[in-house]
Design a protein around this motif. Structure first.
Motif, mmCIF file in Angstrom:
data_model
loop_
_atom_site.group_PDB
_atom_site.id
_atom_site.type_symbol
_atom_site.label_atom_id
_atom_site.label_comp_id
_atom_site.label_asym_id
_atom_site.label_seq_id
_atom_site.Cartn_x
_atom_site.Cartn_y
_atom_site.Cartn_z
ATOM 1 N N MET A 1 0.848 -1.188 0.000
ATOM 2 C CA MET A 1 0.000 0.000 0.000
ATOM 3 C C MET A 1 0.882 1.235 0.000
ATOM 4 O O MET A 1 1.874 1.294 0.714
ATOM 5 N N SER A 2 0.517 2.211 -0.796
ATOM 6 C CA SER A 2 1.270 3.461 -0.834
ATOM 7 C C SER A 2 0.505 4.540 -0.116
ATOM 8 O O SER A 2 -0.727 4.523 -0.066
ATOM 9 N N THR A 3 1.239 5.467 0.465
ATOM 10 C CA THR A 3 0.621 6.645 1.047
ATOM 11 C C THR A 3 1.280 7.858 0.443
ATOM 12 O O THR A 3 2.443 7.836 0.072
ATOM 13 N N ALA A 4 0.533 8.944 0.313
ATOM 14 C CA ALA A 4 1.085 10.122 -0.343
ATOM 15 C C ALA A 4 0.416 11.377 0.186
ATOM 16 O O ALA A 4 -0.801 11.470 0.213
ATOM 17 N N THR A 5 1.212 12.335 0.641
ATOM 18 C CA THR A 5 0.652 13.586 1.108
ATOM 19 C C THR A 5 0.195 14.452 -0.053
ATOM 20 O O THR A 5 -0.546 15.382 0.123
ATOM 21 N N GLY B 1 -1.724 13.530 -2.553
ATOM 22 C CA GLY B 1 -2.975 13.096 -3.137
ATOM 23 C C GLY B 1 -2.817 12.167 -4.323
ATOM 24 O O GLY B 1 -3.627 12.198 -5.250
ATOM 25 N N LEU B 2 -1.810 11.313 -4.307
ATOM 26 C CA LEU B 2 -1.595 10.387 -5.413
ATOM 27 C C LEU B 2 -2.691 9.325 -5.424
ATOM 28 O O LEU B 2 -3.015 8.748 -4.400
ATOM 29 N N ASP B 3 -3.272 9.098 -6.592
ATOM 30 C CA ASP B 3 -4.266 8.044 -6.729
ATOM 31 C C ASP B 3 -4.071 7.346 -8.067
ATOM 32 O O ASP B 3 -3.268 7.770 -8.910
ATOM 33 N N ALA B 4 -4.805 6.258 -8.259
ATOM 34 C CA ALA B 4 -4.628 5.453 -9.457
ATOM 35 C C ALA B 4 -4.948 6.235 -10.724
ATOM 36 O O ALA B 4 -4.296 6.054 -11.757
ATOM 37 N N THR B 5 -5.937 7.099 -10.669
ATOM 38 C CA THR B 5 -6.309 7.886 -11.846
ATOM 39 C C THR B 5 -5.182 8.819 -12.262
ATOM 40 O O THR B 5 -4.869 8.952 -13.453
ATOM 41 N N ALA C 1 6.702 10.088 -8.379
ATOM 42 C CA ALA C 1 5.766 9.222 -7.663
ATOM 43 C C ALA C 1 5.054 8.275 -8.620
ATOM 44 O O ALA C 1 4.836 7.097 -8.303
ATOM 45 N N THR C 2 4.704 8.761 -9.783
ATOM 46 C CA THR C 2 4.063 7.920 -10.792
ATOM 47 C C THR C 2 4.991 6.793 -11.233
ATOM 48 O O THR C 2 4.597 5.623 -11.277
ATOM 49 N N ALA C 3 6.227 7.151 -11.561
ATOM 50 C CA ALA C 3 7.181 6.151 -12.041
ATOM 51 C C ALA C 3 7.423 5.066 -11.003
ATOM 52 O O ALA C 3 7.405 3.864 -11.321
ATOM 53 N N LEU C 4 7.647 5.463 -9.756
ATOM 54 C CA LEU C 4 7.963 4.479 -8.724
ATOM 55 C C LEU C 4 6.757 3.648 -8.333
ATOM 56 O O LEU C 4 6.886 2.466 -7.999
ATOM 57 N N THR C 5 5.567 4.246 -8.363
ATOM 58 C CA THR C 5 4.351 3.477 -8.091
ATOM 59 C C THR C 5 4.128 2.431 -9.175
ATOM 60 O O THR C 5 3.869 1.253 -8.882
ATOM 61 N N ALA C 6 4.240 2.846 -10.430
ATOM 62 C CA ALA C 6 4.037 1.912 -11.540
ATOM 63 C C ALA C 6 5.072 0.792 -11.509
ATOM 64 O O ALA C 6 4.741 -0.392 -11.687
ATOM 65 N N TYR C 7 6.318 1.159 -11.274
ATOM 66 C CA TYR C 7 7.406 0.180 -11.243
ATOM 67 C C TYR C 7 7.220 -0.791 -10.079
ATOM 68 O O TYR C 7 7.398 -2.001 -10.231
ATOM 69 N N GLY C 8 6.855 -0.257 -8.918
ATOM 70 C CA GLY C 8 6.651 -1.109 -7.749
ATOM 71 C C GLY C 8 5.495 -2.077 -7.929
ATOM 72 O O GLY C 8 5.592 -3.261 -7.574
ATOM 73 N N ILE C 9 4.401 -1.594 -8.490
ATOM 74 C CA ILE C 9 3.246 -2.473 -8.720
ATOM 75 C C ILE C 9 3.584 -3.525 -9.773
ATOM 76 O O ILE C 9 3.215 -4.703 -9.631
#
Length: 246
Positions: A1-5, A7-11, A202-210
């Motif tokens: 699970m990711s947390t982000a101050t 407001g990062l979301d899947a969209t 944040a987008t790059a690392l979220t996508a890569y991590g998932i």
């Protein structure tokens, strides 16, 4: 699970990834020889185009038309040392986003000097592990509008008035050489289409991590994991992002 101050979301993540896929931006990578192949493949999987010219006599011409530039110090050699100032000039003249990956900067005076020279530029994104980032802490503190991207079990992104903590990924990502370096290139790719450097990282690392989590479920070990990671990144969509980001 990711947390982000911020407001990062899947969209939001999916929107940035879609722009990368649609625009197919070129990322020029002056990167280490160990990571070249995997870096190129990860960029292609995301939808970006890699270029990797390193000769000092052509690097500026090739990089001038790129959407972003990555400088990775992992296997620095005399040719790379002479190429870096030319890339710095291109960034300064054309206002191209720059990502610095200061591999083992804490071990080498040469790497420290080169990193310090690069960080004289404003707006550099620095992606490193905790030891590398600690070694550069004073230099980054004096730099203009630097974005700090510290990767580890929890990735931390700080700068441009925002902060993100990304908890996605898998332990197998530490078992294949070059995957950390490839993440810096993905940050650069997202930065080509996203003006907010923190959101791009944040987008790059979220996508890569998932993608890493998906690949780990399919893999038998580190060798097959690398193959599945490319496939997972290439096939990542908003449905998968929503399922894993909650």
């Amino acid at each position: 699970m990711s947390t982000a101050t911020g407001g990062l979301d899947a969209t939001s993540v999916a929107a940035v990834l879609k722009r990368v896929a649609e625009r197919r931006p070129r990322v020029h990578c002056l990167t280490n020889t160990v990571a070249q192949n995997v870096t190129a493949n990860m960029l292609l999987a995301l939808g970006a185009v890699p270029s990797m010219a390193s000769h000092p006599d052509e690097v500026a011409a090739v990089a001038a038309g790129a959407g972003a530039i990555l400088i990775n110090l992992g296997t620095i050699n005399p040719e790379g040392e002479r190429a870096i100032p030319k890339l710095v000039d291109v960034v300064r003249e054309r206002d191209i986003p720059l990502v610095l990956d200061p591999v083992f900067v804490e071990l080498s005076p040469l790497r420290m000097r080169l990193a310090q020279e690069i960080l004289r530029l404003p707006g550099v994104t620095v992606r490193g592990n905790a030891a590398e980032m600690a070694a550069l802490d004073d230099t980054m503190g004096q730099a203009q509008s630097v974005l700090r991207v510290t990767t580890g079990k929890i990735d931390q992104i700080e700068g441009s008035g925002q902060a993100y903590r990304i908890g996605h990924g898998h332990a197998l990502m530490t078992k294949v050489t070059g995957l950390g370096c490839a993440s810096s290139a993905l940050v650069a790719a997202c930065r080509t289409v996203e003006p907010d450097p923190a959101l791009a990282a944040a987008t790059a690392l979220t996508a890569y991590g998932i993608a890493g989590e998906i690949a780990a479920a399919r893999a038998a070990g580190p060798g097959s994991f690398a193959m599945h990671l490319i496939d997972a990144l290439a096939g990542l969509d908003e449905t998968a992002l929503v399922a894993r980001m909650g």
